[in-house]
Design a protein around this motif. Structure first.
Motif, PDB file in Angstrom:
ATOM      1  N   ALA A  89       0.805  -1.231   0.000  1.00  0.00           N
ATOM      2  CA  ALA A  89       0.000   0.000   0.000  1.00  0.00           C
ATOM      3  C   ALA A  89       0.835   1.277   0.000  1.00  0.00           C
ATOM      4  O   ALA A  89       0.276   2.366  -0.071  1.00  0.00           O
ATOM      5  CB  ALA A  89      -0.942   0.012   1.205  1.00  0.00           C
ATOM      6  N   VAL A  90       2.163   1.155   0.101  1.00  0.00           N
ATOM      7  CA  VAL A  90       3.029   2.343   0.048  1.00  0.00           C
ATOM      8  C   VAL A  90       4.143   2.161  -0.973  1.00  0.00           C
ATOM      9  O   VAL A  90       4.268   2.938  -1.925  1.00  0.00           O
ATOM     10  CB  VAL A  90       3.643   2.672   1.431  1.00  0.00           C
ATOM     11  N   LEU A  91       4.967   1.131  -0.777  1.00  0.00           N
ATOM     12  CA  LEU A  91       6.161   0.965  -1.612  1.00  0.00           C
ATOM     13  C   LEU A  91       5.804   0.736  -3.082  1.00  0.00           C
ATOM     14  O   LEU A  91       6.347   1.406  -3.975  1.00  0.00           O
ATOM     15  CB  LEU A  91       7.004  -0.199  -1.085  1.00  0.00           C
ATOM     16  N   VAL A  92       4.901  -0.187  -3.346  1.00  0.00           N
ATOM     17  CA  VAL A  92       4.516  -0.463  -4.737  1.00  0.00           C
ATOM     18  C   VAL A  92       3.859   0.761  -5.383  1.00  0.00           C
ATOM     19  O   VAL A  92       4.200   1.119  -6.526  1.00  0.00           O
ATOM     20  CB  VAL A  92       3.596  -1.707  -4.816  1.00  0.00           C
ATOM     21  N   PRO A  93       2.923   1.452  -4.711  1.00  0.00           N
ATOM     22  CA  PRO A  93       2.358   2.671  -5.300  1.00  0.00           C
ATOM     23  C   PRO A  93       3.404   3.744  -5.590  1.00  0.00           C
ATOM     24  O   PRO A  93       3.326   4.423  -6.620  1.00  0.00           O
ATOM     25  CB  PRO A  93       1.363   3.151  -4.237  1.00  0.00           C
ATOM     26  N   VAL A  94       4.391   3.903  -4.694  1.00  0.00           N
ATOM     27  CA  VAL A  94       5.457   4.882  -4.950  1.00  0.00           C
ATOM     28  C   VAL A  94       6.232   4.486  -6.206  1.00  0.00           C
ATOM     29  O   VAL A  94       6.546   5.333  -7.057  1.00  0.00           O
ATOM     30  CB  VAL A  94       6.413   4.995  -3.746  1.00  0.00           C
ATOM     31  N   PHE A  95       6.527   3.196  -6.342  1.00  0.00           N
ATOM     32  CA  PHE A  95       7.193   2.727  -7.569  1.00  0.00           C
ATOM     33  C   PHE A  95       6.334   3.021  -8.798  1.00  0.00           C
ATOM     34  O   PHE A  95       6.845   3.313  -9.886  1.00  0.00           O
ATOM     35  CB  PHE A  95       7.488   1.229  -7.486  1.00  0.00           C
ATOM     36  N   GLY A  96       5.006   2.919  -8.619  1.00  0.00           N
ATOM     37  CA  GLY A  96       4.096   3.241  -9.717  1.00  0.00           C
ATOM     38  C   GLY A  96       4.228   4.695 -10.150  1.00  0.00           C
ATOM     39  O   GLY A  96       4.227   5.008 -11.350  1.00  0.00           O
ATOM     40  N   ILE A  97       4.376   5.578  -9.173  1.00  0.00           N
ATOM     41  CA  ILE A  97       4.565   7.000  -9.477  1.00  0.00           C
ATOM     42  C   ILE A  97       5.929   7.222 -10.143  1.00  0.00           C
ATOM     43  O   ILE A  97       6.064   8.015 -11.086  1.00  0.00           O
ATOM     44  CB  ILE A  97       4.444   7.853  -8.202  1.00  0.00           C
ATOM     45  N   GLN A 129      -6.577  -4.176  -0.761  1.00  0.00           N
ATOM     46  CA  GLN A 129      -7.903  -3.568  -0.672  1.00  0.00           C
ATOM     47  C   GLN A 129      -7.865  -2.046  -0.691  1.00  0.00           C
ATOM     48  O   GLN A 129      -8.893  -1.395  -0.864  1.00  0.00           O
ATOM     49  CB  GLN A 129      -8.636  -4.056   0.587  1.00  0.00           C
ATOM     50  N   THR A 130      -6.677  -1.457  -0.502  1.00  0.00           N
ATOM     51  CA  THR A 130      -6.589  -0.005  -0.637  1.00  0.00           C
ATOM     52  C   THR A 130      -6.658   0.411  -2.097  1.00  0.00           C
ATOM     53  O   THR A 130      -6.909   1.576  -2.405  1.00  0.00           O
ATOM     54  CB  THR A 130      -5.264   0.534  -0.062  1.00  0.00           C
ATOM     55  N   PHE A 131      -6.393  -0.548  -2.995  1.00  0.00           N
ATOM     56  CA  PHE A 131      -6.340  -0.293  -4.441  1.00  0.00           C
ATOM     57  C   PHE A 131      -5.209   0.677  -4.792  1.00  0.00           C
ATOM     58  O   PHE A 131      -5.222   1.292  -5.857  1.00  0.00           O
ATOM     59  CB  PHE A 131      -7.674   0.287  -4.948  1.00  0.00           C
ATOM     60  N   ASP A 132      -4.209   0.837  -3.913  1.00  0.00           N
ATOM     61  CA  ASP A 132      -3.202   1.872  -4.131  1.00  0.00           C
ATOM     62  C   ASP A 132      -2.237   1.565  -5.274  1.00  0.00           C
ATOM     63  O   ASP A 132      -1.732   2.485  -5.925  1.00  0.00           O
ATOM     64  CB  ASP A 132      -2.411   2.129  -2.842  1.00  0.00           C
ATOM     65  N   ALA A 133      -1.941   0.287  -5.529  1.00  0.00           N
ATOM     66  CA  ALA A 133      -1.104  -0.032  -6.683  1.00  0.00           C
ATOM     67  C   ALA A 133      -1.856   0.305  -7.967  1.00  0.00           C
ATOM     68  O   ALA A 133      -1.305   0.908  -8.898  1.00  0.00           O
ATOM     69  CB  ALA A 133      -0.700  -1.502  -6.673  1.00  0.00           C
ATOM     70  N   ILE A 134      -3.132  -0.079  -8.004  1.00  0.00           N
ATOM     71  CA  ILE A 134      -3.982   0.301  -9.130  1.00  0.00           C
ATOM     72  C   ILE A 134      -4.125   1.823  -9.157  1.00  0.00           C
ATOM     73  O   ILE A 134      -4.070   2.459 -10.214  1.00  0.00           O
ATOM     74  CB  ILE A 134      -5.363  -0.377  -9.020  1.00  0.00           C
ATOM     75  N   GLY A 135      -4.286   2.403  -7.961  1.00  0.00           N
ATOM     76  CA  GLY A 135      -4.392   3.857  -7.872  1.00  0.00           C
ATOM     77  C   GLY A 135      -3.179   4.564  -8.437  1.00  0.00           C
ATOM     78  O   GLY A 135      -3.283   5.633  -9.032  1.00  0.00           O
ATOM     79  N   ALA A 136      -1.994   3.951  -8.263  1.00  0.00           N
ATOM     80  CA  ALA A 136      -0.763   4.578  -8.741  1.00  0.00           C
ATOM     81  C   ALA A 136      -0.773   4.749 -10.257  1.00  0.00           C
ATOM     82  O   ALA A 136      -0.390   5.805 -10.775  1.00  0.00           O
ATOM     83  CB  ALA A 136       0.451   3.745  -8.325  1.00  0.00           C
ATOM     84  N   VAL A 137      -1.214   3.713 -10.977  1.00  0.00           N
ATOM     85  CA  VAL A 137      -1.224   3.826 -12.437  1.00  0.00           C
ATOM     86  C   VAL A 137      -2.347   4.739 -12.920  1.00  0.00           C
ATOM     87  O   VAL A 137      -2.251   5.367 -13.975  1.00  0.00           O
ATOM     88  CB  VAL A 137      -1.325   2.436 -13.112  1.00  0.00           C
ATOM     89  N   VAL A 138      -3.428   4.838 -12.120  1.00  0.00           N
ATOM     90  CA  VAL A 138      -4.533   5.739 -12.464  1.00  0.00           C
ATOM     91  C   VAL A 138      -4.206   7.171 -12.046  1.00  0.00           C
ATOM     92  O   VAL A 138      -4.281   8.106 -12.845  1.00  0.00           O
ATOM     93  CB  VAL A 138      -5.849   5.280 -11.795  1.00  0.00           C
ATOM     94  N   VAL A 139      -3.831   7.338 -10.766  1.00  0.00           N
ATOM     95  CA  VAL A 139      -3.526   8.661 -10.220  1.00  0.00           C
ATOM     96  C   VAL A 139      -2.331   9.287 -10.927  1.00  0.00           C
ATOM     97  O   VAL A 139      -2.308  10.493 -11.198  1.00  0.00           O
ATOM     98  CB  VAL A 139      -3.259   8.560  -8.700  1.00  0.00           C
ATOM     99  N   GLY A 140      -1.322   8.471 -11.223  1.00  0.00           N
ATOM    100  CA  GLY A 140      -0.153   8.998 -11.918  1.00  0.00           C
ATOM    101  C   GLY A 140      -0.520   9.652 -13.229  1.00  0.00           C
ATOM    102  O   GLY A 140       0.004  10.720 -13.581  1.00  0.00           O
ATOM    103  N   GLY A 141      -1.461   9.040 -13.944  1.00  0.00           N
ATOM    104  CA  GLY A 141      -1.922   9.629 -15.192  1.00  0.00           C
ATOM    105  C   GLY A 141      -2.610  10.963 -14.976  1.00  0.00           C
ATOM    106  O   GLY A 141      -2.439  11.907 -15.752  1.00  0.00           O
ATOM    107  N   VAL A 142      -3.413  11.048 -13.906  1.00  0.00           N
ATOM    108  CA  VAL A 142      -4.091  12.312 -13.569  1.00  0.00           C
ATOM    109  C   VAL A 142      -3.065  13.398 -13.272  1.00  0.00           C
ATOM    110  O   VAL A 142      -3.188  14.545 -13.725  1.00  0.00           O
ATOM    111  CB  VAL A 142      -5.023  12.122 -12.353  1.00  0.00           C
ATOM    112  N   ILE A 143      -2.030  13.032 -12.509  1.00  0.00           N
ATOM    113  CA  ILE A 143      -0.987  13.996 -12.144  1.00  0.00           C
ATOM    114  C   ILE A 143      -0.244  14.484 -13.395  1.00  0.00           C
ATOM    115  O   ILE A 143       0.020  15.690 -13.549  1.00  0.00           O
ATOM    116  CB  ILE A 143       0.012  13.357 -11.156  1.00  0.00           C
ATOM    117  N   ILE A 144       0.073  13.554 -14.304  1.00  0.00           N
ATOM    118  CA  ILE A 144       0.779  13.925 -15.534  1.00  0.00           C
ATOM    119  C   ILE A 144      -0.032  14.939 -16.330  1.00  0.00           C
ATOM    120  O   ILE A 144       0.475  15.996 -16.749  1.00  0.00           O
ATOM    121  CB  ILE A 144       1.050  12.681 -16.411  1.00  0.00           C
ATOM    122  N   VAL A 145      -1.321  14.639 -16.541  1.00  0.00           N
ATOM    123  CA  VAL A 145      -2.176  15.549 -17.311  1.00  0.00           C
ATOM    124  C   VAL A 145      -2.310  16.894 -16.606  1.00  0.00           C
ATOM    125  O   VAL A 145      -2.241  17.953 -17.242  1.00  0.00           O
ATOM    126  CB  VAL A 145      -3.574  14.919 -17.533  1.00  0.00           C
TER     127      VAL A 145
END
Length: 428
Positions: free
Chosen positions: A49-57, A185-201
């Motif tokens: 819920a932290v390390l993998v999402p950060v890698f996603g970013i 269940q936090t969906f944060d790894a999935i969130g990383a690939v979704v949120v990262g796109g939002v941040i880029i745009v």
């Protein structure tokens, strides 16, 4: 060169887009059940819920594209199917869950209204924010996130300094692996690939900075947001473990969060927890719907109505599914997570490692092996088979529902060894 102010605003925005319903209600119950083993469950939870999402970013900082770029080295068809699957899951499960959590914790205690009414009002507001996406970073980074963090720190700080520091016994086995799986269940790894796109745009809408400048901004913000998430998660887990003797062993996630808030903040607890839950859930729902709409618009050559229609669809699904209770949505989400989460983790890591270690053939082999070895965990979550027995019992970590991990690592090593051997024989 982008200034420190932009880094902080982006960090706060990133944190708020990550921090939603699951991030708030999952850690306290983990701590509550782990007791003196709170530190071990924290490490497991932080891994997924932290390390993998950060890698996603970090992968997004490198790619600076969309979620579609994560799987392109496998094939364009695979990447499109994967991207659409991620967005379909996101707007069907974690986004509606934010409305469900908001209703149960922030609305139901004060108002005698149905969950349908809450969902309609909630996603109407989400829609307004999504349509005004050019101001998204500023609103999230300057206003909503600081409010969320202040309330969270108050709850955690009061508990740690005001409660007798004594931990009970753990009531769960394998706290580390349980922490990892609960982090799904936090969906944060999935969130990383979704949120990262939002941040880029969002960054591209605000600045014409160079690739390297934006890469530095995203990387710094990602690590800072990850640090903030870790501190909050650890604090909430400790808070739950310190209150092990104050509540019934079968207490639900939402009841525990509300109960802890009452103990720490007294009569004002309901007000503060309602604000906290509403803001945390709302920002995540906005991020998910915005990310989905951004992607569909990009796939349809920036056809403006594609963004509008996708935003409407995301909000309508949120209204319909958000009427179900939190526990039901979490249960329904598990099979989908057991299949898509390992694949997402692998794609994130492959896009972070140096390109010489992640050639197209390495991508193809590792992704294929990950999919194959995720199937038993997926079927096990549907109770179609018992994965720690029979023909699947020999797979390392299968009893912890992590049977895909070692095969994926072995596939990565072997695929690189074969590729390097081929390069030695034929340098051209």
């Amino acid at each position: 060169m982008l200034r420190t102010k932009e880094t902080l605003i982006t960090t706060f925005a990133m944190f708020s887009l990550f921090f939603g319903a699951g991030n708030l209600i999952l850690p306290p119950l983990l701590g509550f059940k782990s007791g003196e083993m709170w530190w071990l469950v924290t490490l497991g939870f932080a891994t997924s819920a932290v390390l993998v999402p950060v890698f996603g970013i970090l992968a997004h900082a490198k790619l600076q594209g969309t979620i579609f770029d994560f799987g392109k080295k496998v094939s364009s068809t695979f990447s499109l199917i994967y991207s659409l699957s991620i967005y379909a899951i996101s707007i069907s499960l974690p986004s509606p869950r934010t409305a469900s959590v908001t209703h149960e914790i922030a609305v139901q205690p004060f108002f005698n209204i149905s969950s349908l009414t809450t969902s309609v009002i909630y996603f109407s507001l989400v829609f307004v924010f999504v349509i005004n996406r050019s101001r998204l970073l500023d609103v999230l980074g300057k206003i909503l996130t600081p409010t969320i963090i202040v309330i969270l720190l108050a709850i955690i700080g009061i508990t740690i300094f005001d409660v007798d520091v004594s931990f009970g016994e753990a009531t769960i086995k394998n706290p580390f692996s349980i922490g990892i799986l609960e982090g799904y269940q936090t969906f944060d790894a999935i969130g990383a690939v979704v949120v990262g796109g939002v941040i880029i745009v969002s960054i591209n809408l605000k600045t014409k900075a160079s690739y390297e400048a934006k890469k530095g901004l995203i990387r710094k913000s990602g690590w800072l947001a990850g640090l903030a998430l870790f501190l909050i998660y650890a604090g909430l887990i400790i808070t739950g473990s310190l209150n092990q003797n104050n509540f019934s062993p079968d207490i639900s996630r939402t009841e525990l969060l509300t109960g802890i808030s009452r103990l720490t903040m007294g009569n004002t607890a309901n007000i503060f927890i309602s604000i906290l839950v509403s803001l945390a859930c709302f920002t995540t729902a906005v991020g998910i719907v915005t990310g989905t709409a951004d992607f569909i618009k990009e796939r349809y050559s920036n056809y403006r109505n594609a963004y509008l229609y996708t935003a409407i669809l995301g909000c309508v699904l949120g209204v319909l599914i958000g009427q179900f209770n939190v526990a039901y949505i979490i249960t329904v989400a598990l099979p989908a997570l057991m299949f898509i989460y390992p694949l997402t983790i692998v794609l994130i890591l492959l896009n972070v490692v140096p390109d010489r270690l992640a050639s197209p053939i390495v991508f193809k082999v590792v992704v294929l092996i990950t999919i194959l070895f995720s199937i038993p965990d997926f079927l096990g979550s549907l109770e179609f088979l018992t994965i720690d027995k029979g023909i699947f019992g020999w797979i390392p970590l299968s009893g912890h529902q992590l049977g895909w991990v070692l095969p994926a690592v072995v596939a990565f090593v072997i695929a690189n060894a074969i590729r390097n051997s081929a390069l030695v024989k034929d340098p051209s």
